[in-house]
Scaffold this motif. Structure first.
Motif, short mmCIF file in Angstrom:
data_model
loop_
_atom_site.label_atom_id
_atom_site.label_comp_id
_atom_site.label_asym_id
_atom_site.label_seq_id
_atom_site.Cartn_x
_atom_site.Cartn_y
_atom_site.Cartn_z
N GLN A 22 0.82 -1.20 0.00
CA GLN A 22 0.00 0.00 0.00
C GLN A 22 0.86 1.26 0.00
OE1 GLN A 22 -3.18 0.18 -0.59
NE2 GLN A 22 -3.35 -2.05 -0.69
N LEU A 27 -7.29 5.95 9.67
CA LEU A 27 -8.15 5.27 8.69
C LEU A 27 -7.94 3.79 8.94
CD1 LEU A 27 -9.97 5.15 6.18
CD2 LEU A 27 -7.87 5.24 4.78
N LEU A 29 -8.75 -0.01 8.08
CA LEU A 29 -9.24 -0.77 6.94
C LEU A 29 -9.11 -2.26 7.21
CD1 LEU A 29 -7.57 1.26 4.05
CD2 LEU A 29 -9.94 1.43 4.88
N ARG A 72 -9.59 -7.48 2.68
CA ARG A 72 -10.13 -7.04 1.39
C ARG A 72 -9.03 -7.01 0.33
NH1 ARG A 72 -11.79 -1.49 2.66
NH2 ARG A 72 -12.73 -1.43 0.58
N GLU A 95 -9.07 -2.51 -3.55
CA GLU A 95 -10.09 -1.85 -2.72
C GLU A 95 -9.44 -1.03 -1.62
OE1 GLU A 95 -13.96 -4.79 -2.82
OE2 GLU A 95 -12.23 -5.40 -1.60
N LEU A 96 -8.43 -1.59 -0.99
CA LEU A 96 -7.73 -0.87 0.07
C LEU A 96 -7.06 0.38 -0.49
CD1 LEU A 96 -6.09 -3.91 1.88
CD2 LEU A 96 -8.02 -2.56 2.70
N ASP A 107 -9.48 3.25 -1.05
CA ASP A 107 -9.88 3.92 0.19
C ASP A 107 -8.77 4.84 0.69
OD1 ASP A 107 -12.32 2.68 0.14
OD2 ASP A 107 -11.88 1.24 1.74
N ALA A 127 -8.61 7.99 -1.48
CA ALA A 127 -9.71 8.91 -1.19
C ALA A 127 -9.41 9.75 0.04
CB ALA A 127 -11.00 8.12 -1.02
N ARG A 128 -8.91 9.10 1.10
CA ARG A 128 -8.63 9.84 2.34
C ARG A 128 -7.46 10.79 2.16
NH1 ARG A 128 -9.95 8.71 7.67
NH2 ARG A 128 -9.14 10.35 9.02
#
Length: 225
Positions: free
Chosen positions: A35, A198, A200, A204, A208-209, A212, A215-216
């Protein structure tokens, strides 16, 4: 330790925009490094200066610390000595990497930061969160992330992932009870200051992670603009 952790410290430099500091936290095998990479790739595509880093080992000096704390040859290392080694790594990391990049207006994305010491040494080693928070605050001079992304995963799942990649290191070799204490502490830290976290579900998909997270972070960058 106070409910909202160490005090924030401004890293603004004269004539330069303040950067954004994002930390990824979570247990073994949660997907933090993936990530971090995806977020930095996205930021670069948006024309942002992004810096990926990690703890321990984000500096040449930290790499030497990492070799000690993760090597199974050092299983006799005292918990307090371990905590101090992580704090030494973090002090050098903040001095040589984090502050200069933030003062230059970069988005700094780190794989692990203070919360890992609170979870692994404070709770996992049962030293106590207050003591670990105090030495981490001193080491960093109070520098804390603008956002902490907690990739939450049952320890059984995360350890199976980690051990499927390589031989277990010194921390991965700890008991499931140790890793459950680590997870519980991460979740408690996030619950105590939800505006800065955040959380999570790391079971998932990677995509998808990443969506998210983007977006944040995008929202935070918009607020800064």
């Amino acid at each position: 330790m106070s409910a909202d952790g160490p005090p924030a410290l401004s890293v603004e430099a004269a004539g330069r925009p303040r950067g954004l500091f994002v930390a990824f936290e979570g247990g073994e095998g949660a997907g933090k490094s993936t990530q971090v990479r995806l977020l930095c790739d996205w930021l670069a595509a948006q024309g942002r200066r992004a810096r990926a880093t990690c703890e321990p080992g984000g500096t040449p000096e930290g790499a030497a610390v990492r070799a000690i704390v993760l090597d199974r040859a050092h299983t006799g290392l005292a918990p307090r000595a371990e905590a101090l080694l992580y704090a030494a790594d973090r002090a050098q990391h903040a001095h040589a990497v984090l502050r200069p990049a933030l003062e230059a207006g970069e988005v700094v994305v780190t794989d692990r930061y203070v919360d890992s010491s609170l979870a692994y040494q404070g709770a996992g080693r049962a030293i106590g969160l207050d003591d670990v928070a105090a030495i981490s605050r001193w080491a960093t001079q109070g520098l804390r992330p603008d956002l902490t992304v907690l990739l939450d995963l049952p320890p059984e799942t995360g350890l199976a992932r980690a051990r499927g990649r390589a031989a277990a290191d010194r921390l991965e070799s700890e008991s499931i009870e140790f890793h459950q204490r680590v997870r519980d502490t991460f979740r408690a830290l996030a619950a105590a200051a939800p505006e800065r976290y955040l959380v999570l579900d790391a079971t998932r998909s990677v995509d998808e992670l990443a969506a998210d997270v983007r977006a944040r972070v995008g929202t935070l960058l918009g607020e800064r603009a």
